[in-house]
Design a protein around this motif. Structure first.
Motif, short mmCIF file in Angstrom:
data_model
loop_
_atom_site.label_atom_id
_atom_site.label_comp_id
_atom_site.label_asym_id
_atom_site.label_seq_id
_atom_site.Cartn_x
_atom_site.Cartn_y
_atom_site.Cartn_z
N ALA A 88 0.82 -1.21 0.00
CA ALA A 88 0.00 0.00 0.00
C ALA A 88 0.85 1.26 0.00
O ALA A 88 0.51 2.25 -0.67
N MET A 89 1.95 1.28 0.74
CA MET A 89 2.76 2.49 0.82
C MET A 89 3.47 2.77 -0.51
O MET A 89 3.54 3.91 -0.97
N THR A 90 4.01 1.72 -1.13
CA THR A 90 4.67 1.90 -2.43
C THR A 90 3.66 2.35 -3.47
O THR A 90 3.95 3.22 -4.31
N GLU A 91 2.48 1.76 -3.42
CA GLU A 91 1.41 2.18 -4.34
C GLU A 91 1.12 3.66 -4.18
O GLU A 91 1.01 4.40 -5.17
N CYS A 92 1.02 4.10 -2.93
CA CYS A 92 0.72 5.50 -2.65
C CYS A 92 1.81 6.42 -3.19
O CYS A 92 1.54 7.49 -3.73
N ILE A 93 3.07 5.99 -3.09
CA ILE A 93 4.19 6.78 -3.60
C ILE A 93 4.10 6.91 -5.11
O ILE A 93 4.29 8.00 -5.67
N TYR A 94 3.82 5.81 -5.79
CA TYR A 94 3.70 5.87 -7.25
C TYR A 94 2.57 6.82 -7.67
O TYR A 94 2.72 7.62 -8.60
N TYR A 95 1.42 6.70 -6.98
CA TYR A 95 0.31 7.60 -7.32
C TYR A 95 0.66 9.05 -7.01
O TYR A 95 0.29 9.97 -7.74
N GLY A 96 1.40 9.26 -5.90
CA GLY A 96 1.80 10.61 -5.54
C GLY A 96 2.69 11.23 -6.62
O GLY A 96 2.54 12.41 -6.97
N ILE A 97 3.62 10.44 -7.16
CA ILE A 97 4.48 10.91 -8.24
C ILE A 97 3.64 11.25 -9.47
O ILE A 97 3.81 12.31 -10.10
N ALA A 98 2.72 10.35 -9.82
CA ALA A 98 1.87 10.58 -10.99
C ALA A 98 1.06 11.86 -10.83
O ALA A 98 0.93 12.67 -11.77
N CYS A 99 0.52 12.08 -9.64
CA CYS A 99 -0.29 13.27 -9.39
C CYS A 99 0.55 14.54 -9.48
O CYS A 99 0.12 15.56 -10.04
N ARG A 100 1.75 14.50 -8.93
CA ARG A 100 2.63 15.68 -8.97
C ARG A 100 3.00 16.04 -10.41
O ARG A 100 2.99 17.22 -10.80
N ILE A 101 3.32 15.04 -11.20
CA ILE A 101 3.67 15.31 -12.60
C ILE A 101 2.46 15.87 -13.34
O ILE A 101 2.59 16.81 -14.14
N ALA A 102 1.28 15.31 -13.06
CA ALA A 102 0.07 15.81 -13.71
C ALA A 102 -0.17 17.28 -13.36
O ALA A 102 -0.60 18.07 -14.22
N LEU A 103 0.08 17.64 -12.11
CA LEU A 103 -0.08 19.03 -11.70
C LEU A 103 0.97 19.92 -12.35
O LEU A 103 0.67 21.03 -12.79
#
Length: 440
Positions: A88-103
């Motif tokens: 779950a934590m690694t998943e959250c990190i990947y999504y966090g990176i994706a969201c930051r790049i999208a922003l």
């Protein structure tokens, strides 16, 4: 929404054929899909293990210096892959990176050469927002990306599927303005997910406020009715072709979107069962003026109705290849609905109702067993249901109290859960109320 919103099928297959598909996407897609393969070369490999070598290759290729749509797509795929293993934590990190790049890219408004690229930018943006609603809530974290009214909604799925990859992008100024409010003109099916997702996040926030004692006296029923009105309006304004019926199901299957259609209605019923879940334990630790007896009976009936529909629809779908929905999140949805069936077994005095609840529990167990063949994380899902069953045995009078432990149970679907302590309302680390999702 999710993974099907990440690619344009025709363009993806064309780039695979001519060798232009980025290797990181090639490996990440295989890593996620190999578990479902029936190819003889994989017969001796457990479905859980088939994709892991490809995922490792994709992880090696991830270059965070490349701020692009491809990196976003790769991070979403890698997040889905590690989620399958319960990371779950690694998943959250990947999504966090994706969201930051999208922003950083202002993805939904990013200039694009072709209409396919333009539409993909929007679809990936809204997919991130939808997924973030689940991911951040499950870990009791603030949202990584805000919903915004300044992003155009996705186009019709059938129109998107048939887009010419070389068709030039539309001028953003020439596009009709779109509104996320309920009651507007009919929208594509993915746009319906977006509206439903916003209501779901408000439901998550409400349940968090209840569990953390952040709900003022006398406001509980008012807030439930407010959100129930939004959920009812969403359904009432759902275009006729998207209402659930066998005829509509067959039509969406013909379009190749049967699973998407089913997923929409699974998510609707999940939102309903979560909204009214408090009614299962309305007299267990709530202030006397929080919920009237009449409201509790009404909400309990609605909770049971949504849970029954979710159980029945999942059972129906998993038996039909054209609409089968093998997402691992389905396992969590039916675990929550299973607890509602258990409540019927504990409290109902009607033999027919008890018989139906037993039947649904048996079918839900078979569904989880089927899904577990593909998703190792569902071992934890089964463990969560056992923990809930044990809580019912030990604390019958307070088994359904919506406290911190119960909040982790119904929202924190990615992680194992400990046995329920005797006084769970004050146990464990604190849960802060969720940040408010912007609603127009």
């Amino acid at each position: 929404m999710g993974i099907p919103s990440l690619f344009h099928k025709t363009s993806f297959l064309a780039s695979l054929e001519d060798g232009s598909l980025p290797k990181i996407l090639f490996f990440a897609v295989i890593g996620l899909s190999a578990r479902f393969s029936t190819h003889p070369s994989l017969a001796a490999i457990h479905p859980w293990d088939r994709g892991r070598p490809y995922v490792r290759e994709a992880e090696k290729l991830l270059d965070l210096h490349e701020v692009s749509l491809v990196t976003i797509q790769a991070c979403i795929l890698l997040a889905a892959n590690v989620m399958a293993d319960g990371e779950a934590m690694t998943e959250c990190i990947y999504y966090g990176i994706a969201c930051r790049i999208a922003l950083l890219l202002d993805l939904p408004n990013r200039p694009a050469k072709t209409q396919v690229e333009q539409e993909l930018n929007r679809r990936v943006w809204w997919s991130l927002i939808t997924t973030d609603t689940w991911n951040s809530t499950s870990l009791s974290l603030p949202r990584a990306i805000p919903a915004t009214k300044h992003a155009a909604l996705p186009m019709c799925e059938i129109e998107f599927m048939t887009l010419d990859p070389n068709q030039l992008a539309q001028n953003a100024e020439s596009e009709a303005s779109q509104d996320l409010s309920v009651g507007r003109t009919p929208r594509p099916i993915l746009a319906q997910f977006i509206g439903l997702n916003m209501i779901l996040y408000e439901i998550h926030a409400l349940n968090t406020s209840i569990a953390t004692d952040d709900m003022g006296q006398g406001l509980l029923e008012l807030n439930i009715r407010r959100l129930a009105g939004k959920l009812d309006a969403w359904l009432a304004n759902l275009p006729l072709e998207m209402q659930y019926s066998e005829e509509n199901e067959a039509q969406w299957v013909n379009f190749g979107l049967g699973s998407t259609f089913i997923n929409l209605h699974l998510n609707y019923n999940n939102a309903g069962q979560l909204l009214f879940y408090i009614s299962l334990g309305w007299n267990q630790g709530l202030p006397q003026d929080s919920l009237s007896q009449g409201a509790s009976i009404e909400f309990l009936d609605r909770c049971k109705c949504h849970a029954a529909s979710l159980c029945d629809l999942t059972w129906h779908a998993i038996q039909k290849p054209a609409i089968s929905h093998f997402s691992l999140t389905v396992g969590h949805l039916i675990v929550v609905s299973s607890t509602i069936q258990i409540q019927t077994l504990l409290s109902s005095e009607h033999p027919e109702e008890i018989s139906l609840a037993k039947s649904r529990l048996e079918r839900n167990f078979m569904i989880i067993t089927t899904l577990h063949k593909y998703w190792p994380v569902l071992s934890a899902t089964s463990g969560r249901l056992r923990a809930f069953h044990n809580a019912c045995m030990k604390y019958h009078e307070a088994a359904y109290r919506l406290d911190r432990w119960m909040l982790r149970f119904i929202l924190g679907f990615q992680q194992p859960i400990s046995e329920r302590p005797e006084n769970s309302s004050s146990s464990g680390r604190g849960l802060e109320p969720l940040d408010h999702l912007w609603i127009s």
